[in-house]
Design a protein around this motif. Structure first.
Motif, short mmCIF file in Angstrom:
data_model
loop_
_atom_site.label_atom_id
_atom_site.label_comp_id
_atom_site.label_asym_id
_atom_site.label_seq_id
_atom_site.Cartn_x
_atom_site.Cartn_y
_atom_site.Cartn_z
N ARG A 22 -19.76 62.08 54.64
CA ARG A 22 -19.05 63.23 55.21
C ARG A 22 -17.77 62.78 55.90
NH1 ARG A 22 -17.56 66.51 59.00
NH2 ARG A 22 -17.85 68.77 58.78
N ASP A 23 -17.84 61.65 56.61
CA ASP A 23 -16.66 61.15 57.30
C ASP A 23 -15.57 60.76 56.30
OD1 ASP A 23 -18.05 61.48 59.66
OD2 ASP A 23 -18.58 59.36 59.87
N ALA A 24 -15.99 60.16 55.19
CA ALA A 24 -15.03 59.73 54.17
C ALA A 24 -14.32 60.94 53.55
CB ALA A 24 -15.74 58.92 53.08
N ILE A 25 -15.09 61.96 53.22
CA ILE A 25 -14.52 63.17 52.62
C ILE A 25 -13.61 63.88 53.63
CG2 ILE A 25 -15.06 65.46 51.70
CD1 ILE A 25 -17.64 64.22 50.53
N GLN A 26 -14.08 63.97 54.87
CA GLN A 26 -13.29 64.64 55.90
C GLN A 26 -11.95 63.92 56.13
OE1 GLN A 26 -15.03 64.99 59.89
NE2 GLN A 26 -14.21 67.07 59.97
N HIS A 27 -11.98 62.59 56.14
CA HIS A 27 -10.75 61.81 56.30
C HIS A 27 -9.79 62.10 55.17
CE1 HIS A 27 -8.21 58.30 57.28
NE2 HIS A 27 -8.12 58.16 55.96
N ALA A 28 -10.31 62.09 53.93
CA ALA A 28 -9.46 62.32 52.76
C ALA A 28 -8.78 63.68 52.83
CB ALA A 28 -10.28 62.20 51.49
N ILE A 29 -9.53 64.69 53.26
CA ILE A 29 -8.98 66.05 53.33
C ILE A 29 -8.04 66.20 54.52
CG2 ILE A 29 -9.59 68.48 53.71
CD1 ILE A 29 -12.18 67.92 52.12
N LYS A 30 -8.42 65.63 55.65
CA LYS A 30 -7.62 65.77 56.88
C LYS A 30 -6.19 65.26 56.68
CE LYS A 30 -7.50 64.45 61.77
NZ LYS A 30 -8.23 63.72 62.87
N TYR A 31 -6.05 64.14 55.97
CA TYR A 31 -4.74 63.52 55.83
C TYR A 31 -4.08 63.83 54.48
CZ TYR A 31 -5.92 61.08 60.10
OH TYR A 31 -6.26 60.81 61.40
N ALA A 32 -4.63 64.80 53.77
CA ALA A 32 -4.03 65.20 52.49
C ALA A 32 -2.72 65.94 52.73
CB ALA A 32 -4.99 66.09 51.71
N ARG A 33 -1.76 65.66 51.87
CA ARG A 33 -0.49 66.37 51.93
C ARG A 33 -0.60 67.70 51.20
NH1 ARG A 33 1.68 60.66 50.07
NH2 ARG A 33 -0.48 60.82 49.31
N LYS A 34 0.34 68.59 51.47
CA LYS A 34 0.31 69.91 50.85
C LYS A 34 0.32 69.78 49.32
CE LYS A 34 2.55 74.43 50.89
NZ LYS A 34 3.66 75.25 51.45
N GLY A 35 -0.64 70.44 48.69
CA GLY A 35 -0.73 70.40 47.23
C GLY A 35 -1.40 69.16 46.68
N GLU A 36 -1.95 68.32 47.55
CA GLU A 36 -2.57 67.07 47.11
C GLU A 36 -3.91 67.34 46.41
OE1 GLU A 36 -3.61 62.61 48.86
OE2 GLU A 36 -2.31 63.99 49.94
N LEU A 37 -4.24 66.48 45.46
CA LEU A 37 -5.54 66.54 44.79
C LEU A 37 -6.43 65.47 45.40
CD1 LEU A 37 -7.30 67.74 42.45
CD2 LEU A 37 -6.47 65.82 41.06
N VAL A 38 -7.55 65.89 45.98
CA VAL A 38 -8.52 64.96 46.55
C VAL A 38 -9.73 64.93 45.62
CG1 VAL A 38 -10.05 64.48 48.48
CG2 VAL A 38 -7.76 65.38 48.91
N VAL A 39 -9.96 63.78 45.00
CA VAL A 39 -11.06 63.62 44.05
C VAL A 39 -12.21 62.90 44.74
CG1 VAL A 39 -11.78 62.58 41.86
CG2 VAL A 39 -9.49 63.55 42.08
N THR A 40 -13.41 63.45 44.67
CA THR A 40 -14.58 62.74 45.16
C THR A 40 -15.48 62.42 43.97
OG1 THR A 40 -16.07 64.63 45.57
CG2 THR A 40 -14.46 64.11 47.28
N LEU A 41 -15.80 61.15 43.82
CA LEU A 41 -16.76 60.75 42.79
C LEU A 41 -18.14 60.98 43.40
CD1 LEU A 41 -15.12 57.50 41.37
CD2 LEU A 41 -14.69 59.89 40.79
N ALA A 42 -18.74 62.10 43.04
CA ALA A 42 -19.91 62.62 43.74
C ALA A 42 -21.02 61.60 43.88
CB ALA A 42 -20.43 63.86 43.01
N ASP A 43 -21.64 61.60 45.04
CA ASP A 43 -22.76 60.70 45.35
C ASP A 43 -24.05 61.52 45.23
OD1 ASP A 43 -24.05 58.36 46.25
OD2 ASP A 43 -24.07 59.11 48.30
N ILE A 44 -24.57 62.03 46.32
CA ILE A 44 -25.66 63.01 46.25
C ILE A 44 -24.97 64.36 46.10
CG2 ILE A 44 -27.65 64.03 47.42
CD1 ILE A 44 -28.00 61.43 48.93
N VAL A 45 -25.01 64.91 44.90
CA VAL A 45 -24.16 66.06 44.56
C VAL A 45 -24.33 67.24 45.53
CG1 VAL A 45 -23.65 67.78 42.79
CG2 VAL A 45 -23.98 65.39 42.14
N PRO A 46 -25.54 67.72 45.83
CA PRO A 46 -25.66 68.87 46.75
C PRO A 46 -25.06 68.57 48.12
CG PRO A 46 -27.73 68.49 45.58
CD PRO A 46 -26.87 67.30 45.32
N ASP A 47 -25.22 67.32 48.58
CA ASP A 47 -24.67 66.95 49.89
C ASP A 47 -23.15 66.97 49.86
OD1 ASP A 47 -27.25 66.63 50.69
OD2 ASP A 47 -27.16 64.46 50.96
#
Length: 280
Positions: free
Chosen positions: A234-259
């Motif tokens: 969750r911290d990793a995903i939140q960091h990626a989104i928090k510092y994303a620039r406008k229009g940025e694509l944030v890709v997550t290579l899913a781990d536990i998919v529902p989580d």
């Protein structure tokens, strides 16, 4: 190996473009049918001459072949799973699924309806090309955990308009060292920011060892993307989104998919609440 499990009355659907996969036909007690992104693939042509059934990507269409007989099922760009025909690996999946349905007697019309009404969303295909708009960025979740899958995903996103790209990456521990390094190399060559997380499926490895191998792969590229190691998902995903620039694509290579889906949706909802509060 799955082909061994095919009954004498069943079918093994094999990729004609991969010699190792096609060789699996020797293990099949039942019947073998093949698919290819190229109707002129030598294996497909040879099988067509023998009257065998295949499914190919032909002039933008998902097409069934049998001998000299050919029927176009549907244009790939009309099939939601392919994202307008841009996701080649999804077209491959569609070819295999179409072929499996056809040899089991499902009509062309029913196959067409299924293909054109099935959408890649978190409800129907969790962890498979799931797009969610989060604040000013777009999050794409996909379960690409080997170099072939990751390369296919990168090929797809290269056709998207996003100028900036971030990836949240983790690799299961049962992959070979070279595979893990290659995952890092693909990330290093194609993303501006890379967030390495531990992931759930360590399978006997230490998370730090996996992260080190990913970093080795990134270093091979000679490029200098911004790299962060944030073990908790969750911290990793939140960091990626928090510092994303406008229009940025944030890709997550899913781990536990529902989580992962839950984490992204929770972060999205928090951002929406903050936006709504400032508008009141």
């Amino acid at each position: 190996m799955i082909p061994r499990a095919v009954s004498k009355n069943g079918y093994a659907v094999l990729n004609a473009e991969d010699p190792l996969v096609y060789k699996m036909k020797e293990l099949v007690d039942g019947r073998v049918v093949c698919f290819s992104m190229d109707e002129n693939n030598p294996t497909i042509k040879r099988r067509a001459e023998r009257g065998r059934v295949s499914c190919v990507y032909e002039n933008g269409y998902v097409t069934i072949l049998k001998g000299k007989w050919k029927v176009r099922v549907e244009k790939a760009s009309n099939i939601p799973l392919t994202y307008g025909g841009r996701a080649e690996f999804m077209i491959q999946n569609v070819l295999a699924a179409t072929l499996a349905c056809f040899v089991h007697g499902i009509s062309i019309e029913d196959i067409r309806v299924g293909l054109t009404t099935f959408n890649a969303g978190t409800a129907q295909t969790p962890g498979r090309l799931n797009f969610i708009e989060v604040g000013s960025c777009t999050v794409l979740m996909d379960y690409a955990h080997n170099p072939a899958g990751f390369s296919g995903l990168v090929n797809f996103i290269s056709k998207l308009p996003n100028k900036y790209r971030t990836v949240v990456i983790n690799v299961p521990g049962d992959r070979r060292n070279d595979d893990i390094r290659e995952m890092g190399e693909i990330a290093g060559n194609n993303f501006d920011r890379i967030v390495i997380r531990a992931g759930h499926y360590l399978r006997g490895r230490d998370a730090s060892d996996i992260a080190a191998l990913i970093q080795e792969g990134i270093n091979r590229t000679g490029k200098e993307p911004q790299v962060r190691i944030i073990p908790e998902s969750r911290d990793a995903i939140q960091h990626a989104i928090k510092y994303a620039r406008k229009g940025e694509l944030v890709v997550t290579l899913a781990d536990i998919v529902p989580d992962d889906i839950s984490h992204v949706q929770e972060i999205r909802d928090q951002i929406l609440k903050k936006q709504q509060a400032t508008e009141v």
